[in-house]
Design a protein around this motif. Sequence first.
Motif, PDB file in Angstrom:
ATOM      1  N   ASP A   1     -32.205  26.988 -26.771  1.00 30.23           N
ATOM      2  CA  ASP A   1     -30.886  27.153 -26.154  1.00 30.23           C
ATOM      3  C   ASP A   1     -30.697  28.580 -25.652  1.00 30.23           C
ATOM      4  OD1 ASP A   1     -30.300  24.518 -26.715  1.00 30.23           O
ATOM      5  OD2 ASP A   1     -29.040  24.976 -28.448  1.00 30.23           O
ATOM      6  N   TYR A   2     -31.118  29.556 -26.448  1.00 30.16           N
ATOM      7  CA  TYR A   2     -30.992  30.957 -26.051  1.00 30.16           C
ATOM      8  C   TYR A   2     -31.828  31.251 -24.801  1.00 30.16           C
ATOM      9  CZ  TYR A   2     -31.525  36.000 -25.948  1.00 30.16           C
ATOM     10  OH  TYR A   2     -31.572  37.308 -25.530  1.00 30.16           O
ATOM     11  N   LEU A   3     -33.081  30.816 -24.801  1.00 34.44           N
ATOM     12  CA  LEU A   3     -33.947  31.073 -23.651  1.00 34.44           C
ATOM     13  C   LEU A   3     -33.442  30.340 -22.412  1.00 34.44           C
ATOM     14  CD1 LEU A   3     -37.425  30.997 -25.413  1.00 34.44           C
ATOM     15  CD2 LEU A   3     -36.143  33.002 -24.637  1.00 34.44           C
ATOM     16  N   SER A   4     -32.891  29.144 -22.592  1.00 29.77           N
ATOM     17  CA  SER A   4     -32.310  28.405 -21.466  1.00 29.77           C
ATOM     18  C   SER A   4     -31.125  29.171 -20.884  1.00 29.77           C
ATOM     19  CB  SER A   4     -31.860  27.017 -21.919  1.00 29.77           C
ATOM     20  OG  SER A   4     -32.961  26.247 -22.299  1.00 29.77           O
ATOM     21  N   TRP A   5     -30.295  29.714 -21.758  1.00 28.09           N
ATOM     22  CA  TRP A   5     -29.152  30.505 -21.314  1.00 28.09           C
ATOM     23  C   TRP A   5     -29.625  31.724 -20.534  1.00 28.09           C
ATOM     24  CZ3 TRP A   5     -27.964  35.453 -23.428  1.00 28.09           C
ATOM     25  CH2 TRP A   5     -26.827  36.039 -22.883  1.00 28.09           C
ATOM     26  N   ARG A   6     -30.689  32.390 -21.011  1.00 29.33           N
ATOM     27  CA  ARG A   6     -31.206  33.571 -20.327  1.00 29.33           C
ATOM     28  C   ARG A   6     -31.726  33.205 -18.937  1.00 29.33           C
ATOM     29  NH1 ARG A   6     -29.697  38.339 -21.452  1.00 29.33           N
ATOM     30  NH2 ARG A   6     -31.503  38.894 -20.253  1.00 29.33           N
ATOM     31  N   GLN A   7     -32.401  32.040 -18.830  1.00 29.64           N
ATOM     32  CA  GLN A   7     -32.921  31.643 -17.522  1.00 29.64           C
ATOM     33  C   GLN A   7     -31.780  31.272 -16.582  1.00 29.64           C
ATOM     34  OE1 GLN A   7     -35.554  28.114 -16.732  1.00 29.64           O
ATOM     35  NE2 GLN A   7     -36.927  29.788 -16.155  1.00 29.64           N
ATOM     36  N   ALA A   8     -30.781  30.582 -17.095  1.00 25.55           N
ATOM     37  CA  ALA A   8     -29.624  30.246 -16.266  1.00 25.55           C
ATOM     38  C   ALA A   8     -28.929  31.521 -15.790  1.00 25.55           C
ATOM     39  CB  ALA A   8     -28.652  29.358 -17.042  1.00 25.55           C
ATOM     40  N   ASP A   9     -28.842  32.522 -16.654  1.00 23.58           N
ATOM     41  CA  ASP A   9     -28.250  33.802 -16.303  1.00 23.58           C
ATOM     42  C   ASP A   9     -29.069  34.493 -15.213  1.00 23.58           C
ATOM     43  OD1 ASP A   9     -26.111  35.632 -16.805  1.00 23.58           O
ATOM     44  OD2 ASP A   9     -27.527  36.934 -17.872  1.00 23.58           O
ATOM     45  N   CYS A  10     -30.381  34.405 -15.306  1.00 18.63           N
ATOM     46  CA  CYS A  10     -31.273  34.964 -14.274  1.00 18.63           C
ATOM     47  C   CYS A  10     -30.960  34.314 -12.922  1.00 18.63           C
ATOM     48  CB  CYS A  10     -32.733  34.730 -14.669  1.00 18.63           C
ATOM     49  SG  CYS A  10     -33.923  35.123 -13.373  1.00 18.63           S
ATOM     50  N   HIS A  11     -30.815  32.999 -12.924  1.00 17.53           N
ATOM     51  CA  HIS A  11     -30.522  32.259 -11.689  1.00 17.53           C
ATOM     52  C   HIS A  11     -29.186  32.695 -11.104  1.00 17.53           C
ATOM     53  CE1 HIS A  11     -29.675  28.979  -8.940  1.00 17.53           C
ATOM     54  NE2 HIS A  11     -28.562  28.772  -9.611  1.00 17.53           N
ATOM     55  N   ILE A  12     -28.161  32.783 -11.933  1.00 18.06           N
ATOM     56  CA  ILE A  12     -26.828  33.166 -11.459  1.00 18.06           C
ATOM     57  C   ILE A  12     -26.857  34.565 -10.854  1.00 18.06           C
ATOM     58  CG2 ILE A  12     -24.498  33.770 -12.251  1.00 18.06           C
ATOM     59  CD1 ILE A  12     -24.881  31.476 -14.361  1.00 18.06           C
ATOM     60  N   ASN A  13     -27.501  35.495 -11.549  1.00 16.04           N
ATOM     61  CA  ASN A  13     -27.574  36.875 -11.053  1.00 16.04           C
ATOM     62  C   ASN A  13     -28.370  36.973  -9.763  1.00 16.04           C
ATOM     63  OD1 ASN A  13     -26.046  37.931 -13.157  1.00 16.04           O
ATOM     64  ND2 ASN A  13     -27.837  38.215 -14.448  1.00 16.04           N
ATOM     65  N   ASN A  14     -29.476  36.236  -9.670  1.00 17.43           N
ATOM     66  CA  ASN A  14     -30.285  36.308  -8.463  1.00 17.43           C
ATOM     67  C   ASN A  14     -29.566  35.693  -7.264  1.00 17.43           C
ATOM     68  OD1 ASN A  14     -32.869  36.925  -7.087  1.00 17.43           O
ATOM     69  ND2 ASN A  14     -32.781  34.732  -6.734  1.00 17.43           N
ATOM     70  N   LEU A  15     -28.880  34.585  -7.469  1.00 21.23           N
ATOM     71  CA  LEU A  15     -28.136  33.971  -6.371  1.00 21.23           C
ATOM     72  C   LEU A  15     -27.075  34.941  -5.857  1.00 21.23           C
ATOM     73  CD1 LEU A  15     -27.439  31.617  -4.521  1.00 21.23           C
ATOM     74  CD2 LEU A  15     -26.027  30.679  -6.373  1.00 21.23           C
ATOM     75  N   TYR A  16     -26.331  35.548  -6.773  1.00 27.90           N
ATOM     76  CA  TYR A  16     -25.312  36.517  -6.375  1.00 27.90           C
ATOM     77  C   TYR A  16     -25.953  37.659  -5.588  1.00 27.90           C
ATOM     78  CZ  TYR A  16     -21.633  40.022  -6.556  1.00 27.90           C
ATOM     79  OH  TYR A  16     -20.700  40.958  -6.210  1.00 27.90           O
ATOM     80  N   ASN A  17     -27.038  38.230  -6.123  1.00 27.25           N
ATOM     81  CA  ASN A  17     -27.676  39.374  -5.467  1.00 27.25           C
ATOM     82  C   ASN A  17     -28.285  39.007  -4.118  1.00 27.25           C
ATOM     83  OD1 ASN A  17     -27.094  41.449  -7.314  1.00 27.25           O
ATOM     84  ND2 ASN A  17     -28.647  40.663  -8.691  1.00 27.25           N
ATOM     85  N   THR A  18     -28.815  37.797  -4.012  1.00 29.05           N
ATOM     86  CA  THR A  18     -29.381  37.353  -2.733  1.00 29.05           C
ATOM     87  C   THR A  18     -28.299  37.313  -1.661  1.00 29.05           C
ATOM     88  OG1 THR A  18     -31.072  36.055  -3.864  1.00 29.05           O
ATOM     89  CG2 THR A  18     -30.633  35.482  -1.567  1.00 29.05           C
ATOM     90  N   VAL A  19     -27.135  36.750  -2.002  1.00 25.76           N
ATOM     91  CA  VAL A  19     -26.038  36.678  -1.039  1.00 25.76           C
ATOM     92  C   VAL A  19     -25.471  38.077  -0.777  1.00 25.76           C
ATOM     93  CG1 VAL A  19     -23.780  35.670  -0.530  1.00 25.76           C
ATOM     94  CG2 VAL A  19     -25.456  34.348  -1.804  1.00 25.76           C
TER      95      VAL A  19
END
Length: 166
Positions: free
Chosen positions: A39-57
């Motif tokens: 669950d922790y590692l899944s949360w970290r990966q989801a956080d990576c996705h959210i941050n990258n999407l924001y930064n890409t835009v």
Amino acid sequence: MDRVMSTALCSSGKAIGLKEEPGFDGRVVVYPSNQTLKDYLSWRQADCHINNLYNTVFWALVQQSGLTPIQAQERLQGTLTADKNEILFSEFNINYNNEPLMYRKGTVLIWQKVDEVTTKEVRLPAEMEGKKMVVTRTRTKAVPLHCDIIGDAFWKEHPEILDEDS
């Protein structure tokens, strides 16, 4: 069995004197179960996705649309994932789902056994002196992966990560 994960954050890359040696924030966290770790590692990966999407835009708005960083931040304030995907696609012709996995999923390091092939010159016995032989050794190395660890497929493919004996 308890699971342990450690992380380290290195100091800035600027040159510093002997009075201020580089340091890092080292943590050891004990997780009570495999499910909690997943669950922790899944949360970290989801956080990576959210941050990258924001930064890409954000950077597309700054670099391609000419907005200032403050204007780009204001434009993105309160947006959802669908909104960010729409901005990327309609304004920059970027389909975020086609971006490399390394950016969308981050990098996962796992220990894997890897065969290393080297050429060695034989020293003994005398009749083989100077001949070269190919030697294969199995070593355990940290291997970077760019994949989804949120679903069960990753954990089924790498059950050794959660093994009691690992």
